[in-house]
Design a protein around this motif. Structure first.
Motif, PDB file in Angstrom:
ATOM      1  N   ALA A 116       0.879  -1.152  -0.080  1.00 42.44           N
ATOM      2  CA  ALA A 116      -0.008  -0.120  -0.022  1.00 42.44           C
ATOM      3  C   ALA A 116       0.911   1.203  -0.032  1.00 42.44           C
ATOM      4  N   VAL A 117       1.886   1.095   0.591  1.00 44.62           N
ATOM      5  CA  VAL A 117       2.974   2.483   0.806  1.00 44.62           C
ATOM      6  C   VAL A 117       3.475   2.621  -0.523  1.00 44.62           C
ATOM      7  N   ARG A 118       4.000   1.837  -1.075  1.00 48.68           N
ATOM      8  CA  ARG A 118       4.929   1.978  -2.479  1.00 48.68           C
ATOM      9  C   ARG A 118       4.020   2.060  -3.852  1.00 48.68           C
ATOM     10  N   THR A 119       2.896   1.340  -3.810  1.00 49.52           N
ATOM     11  CA  THR A 119       2.248   1.300  -5.196  1.00 49.52           C
ATOM     12  C   THR A 119       1.815   2.363  -5.657  1.00 49.52           C
ATOM     13  N   PRO A 120       1.261   3.351  -5.155  1.00 51.52           N
ATOM     14  CA  PRO A 120       0.650   4.727  -5.750  1.00 51.52           C
ATOM     15  C   PRO A 120       1.682   5.310  -6.535  1.00 51.52           C
ATOM     16  N   ALA A 121       2.717   5.687  -5.515  1.00 46.86           N
ATOM     17  CA  ALA A 121       3.809   6.408  -5.943  1.00 46.86           C
ATOM     18  C   ALA A 121       4.482   5.655  -7.137  1.00 46.86           C
ATOM     19  N   ARG A 122       4.832   4.229  -7.031  1.00 49.13           N
ATOM     20  CA  ARG A 122       5.304   3.499  -8.115  1.00 49.13           C
ATOM     21  C   ARG A 122       4.671   3.596  -9.507  1.00 49.13           C
ATOM     22  N   ASP A 123       3.399   3.289  -9.214  1.00 52.67           N
ATOM     23  CA  ASP A 123       2.720   3.426 -10.608  1.00 52.67           C
ATOM     24  C   ASP A 123       2.451   4.905 -10.929  1.00 52.67           C
ATOM     25  N   THR A 124       2.689   6.036 -10.143  1.00 52.31           N
ATOM     26  CA  THR A 124       2.585   7.317 -10.819  1.00 52.31           C
ATOM     27  C   THR A 124       4.038   7.610 -11.623  1.00 52.31           C
ATOM     28  N   MET A 125       5.153   6.751 -11.261  1.00 49.01           N
ATOM     29  CA  MET A 125       6.232   7.069 -11.680  1.00 49.01           C
ATOM     30  C   MET A 125       6.346   6.110 -13.490  1.00 49.01           C
ATOM     31  N   ILE A 126       5.711   5.146 -13.240  1.00 48.23           N
ATOM     32  CA  ILE A 126       5.807   4.364 -14.367  1.00 48.23           C
ATOM     33  C   ILE A 126       4.846   4.715 -15.258  1.00 48.23           C
ATOM     34  N   ALA A 127       3.586   5.323 -14.762  1.00 50.48           N
ATOM     35  CA  ALA A 127       2.641   6.201 -15.697  1.00 50.48           C
ATOM     36  C   ALA A 127       3.403   7.338 -16.691  1.00 50.48           C
TER      37      ALA A 127
END
Length: 393
Positions: A116-127
């Motif tokens: 939960a901590v990492r995924t929104p930030a990670r997916d934003t970078m990948i997006a």
């Protein structure tokens, strides 16, 4: 001070982040492949397994509402991503020393909290990095690479079990890829300190930032996805069935999961490409696949169980690739992490409710669990109509 220039192309960034995710998946998917039967050895019922693993998925998804907003406000995408990876890869090996149900449940949920901590930030970078590549292809490629670890981890765990290492040895051996995960993500952060700069479009205009993250189009998509997840069991519930009914030997359960993860990765590539061409209409397969899973996976026939694992993995591959690509297309750029959080909060609550219900129905009667899934997926198929009428996401 301006950020250091990224030394990687967008494609290389997505690929190398896929390697990081593959190593992390090696750890937590290897662990998750035996969590269901391990909890059973500690005295858990099917209902308890459904509640614990469903709660874990809810934590991983619902809490992204907060971590997504935090990522958008602080713009500290790397700090959140790396912190989440640390929590995840530490929790799984510690299950080797958790000999009570409460301690094991806490670690299972802690691992999901890391996601939960990492995924929104990670997916934003990948997006942002995949803006020029095609969002469906970018996320599909990342998911396919990610699933190589999800495939290999359960294989290693199966080998440990086959050699007599037991569940304890299976969790302990995952400490090695855990260390590698942290080493590689640190190197990637040094090579690409500002992934947002990959995106050719501005992301921080005042008008964009004031728009709501959860809009009408995303709401319809979230409602459909929630229905599909309400009738979609966690693998731990399916693995519990394999263990208590002795459908396959315990050492084969991680192999069943590996098959699911392999199909997940291959399906993600195809689903990502399909999304770039036809939008959300390709999601019609989700309720159809999900409806078949319990019929196959709750049987006592080993061949049917293996097929059921493949179908379960195909459905998950569609979710993991198309879901993230669609959110990126439906949410304002400045609110991406918040949009991911809001969407996955709905997704997670539905999965928690569905897993707990399926576990309870399984304890009551297997046929009741199968009927529940069929009814829910029929409703989800009806809810798909507004998405089918959309020309583009």
């Amino acid at each position: 001070m301006p950020p250091t220039r990224n030394r990687l192309t967008p494609l290389r960034f997505v690929v190398l982040f896929g390697v990081v995710s593959a190593l992390a998946d090696f750890v937590y998917e290897g662990g998750r492949s035996i969590v269901g039967p391990y909890l059973a050895t500690l005295g858990a019922s099917a209902t308890a397994v459904g509640v614990i693993t469903g709660a874990g998925e809810a934590v991983a998804l619902v809490l992204r509402l907060g971590t997504g907003m935090l990522a958008d406000r602080t713009r500290r995408h790397w700090a959140l991503s790396i912190g989440g990876y640390v929590l995840t890869v530490v929790s799984i090996p510690l299950l080797a020393v958790a000999k009570q149900l409460g301690a094991a449940a806490t670690l299972v949920i802690a691992e999901r909290f890391g996601k939960a901590v990492r995924t929104p930030a990670r997916d934003t970078m990948i997006a942002h990095a995949s803006a020029r590549l095609g969002r469906g292809w970018g996320f599909g490629l990342h998911e396919a690479l990610d699933q190589t670890g999800a495939f290999a981890g359960p294989l290693l765990v199966a080998l440990v079990l086959a050699l007599g290492g037991g569940f304890t040895g299976g969790f302990a051996v995952l400490a090695v890829p855990a260390v590698l995960t942290l080493a590689v993500v640190a190197r990637l952060r040094a090579a690409a300190p500002d992934p947002i700069a990959y995106d050719p479009e501005p992301v921080a205009s005042a008008a964009d930032a004031d728009q709501p993250a959860l809009n009408g189009h995303l709401g319809v998509y979230a409602a459909f996805t929630a229905l599909t997840m309400l009738g979609y069991a966690t693998f731990a519930v399916l693995a519990y069935h394999l263990h208590v009914r002795q459908v396959v030997p315990d050492w084969q359960i991680p192999l069943v999961y590996a098959v699911a993860m392999g199909v997940d990765g291959l399906t993600a590539l195809a689903a990502g490409r399909l999304y770039d061409r036809v939008g959300l209409r390709g999601l019609v397969a989700l309720p159809l696949l999900s409806a078949v899973v319990p019929i196959l996976s709750f049987s006592t026939s080993a061949p049917l169980v293996w097929v059921g694992a493949a179908v379960w993995g195909a459905a998950m591959g569609i979710h993991e690739s198309t879901m993230r690509a669609a959110v990126a297309d439906l949410v304002p750029r400045a609110r991406l992490a918040t949009g991911y959080g809001a969407f996955t909060a709905i997704y997670g609550l539905a999965w928690l409710a569905g897993s707990a219900t399926l576990g309870a129905l399984y304890d009551y009667r297997v046929g009741a669990a199968v009927l529940f899934v069929l009814v829910v997926q029929a409703i989800a198929l009806a809810a798909f109509l507004p998405l089918a009428l959309e020309r583009r996401p």
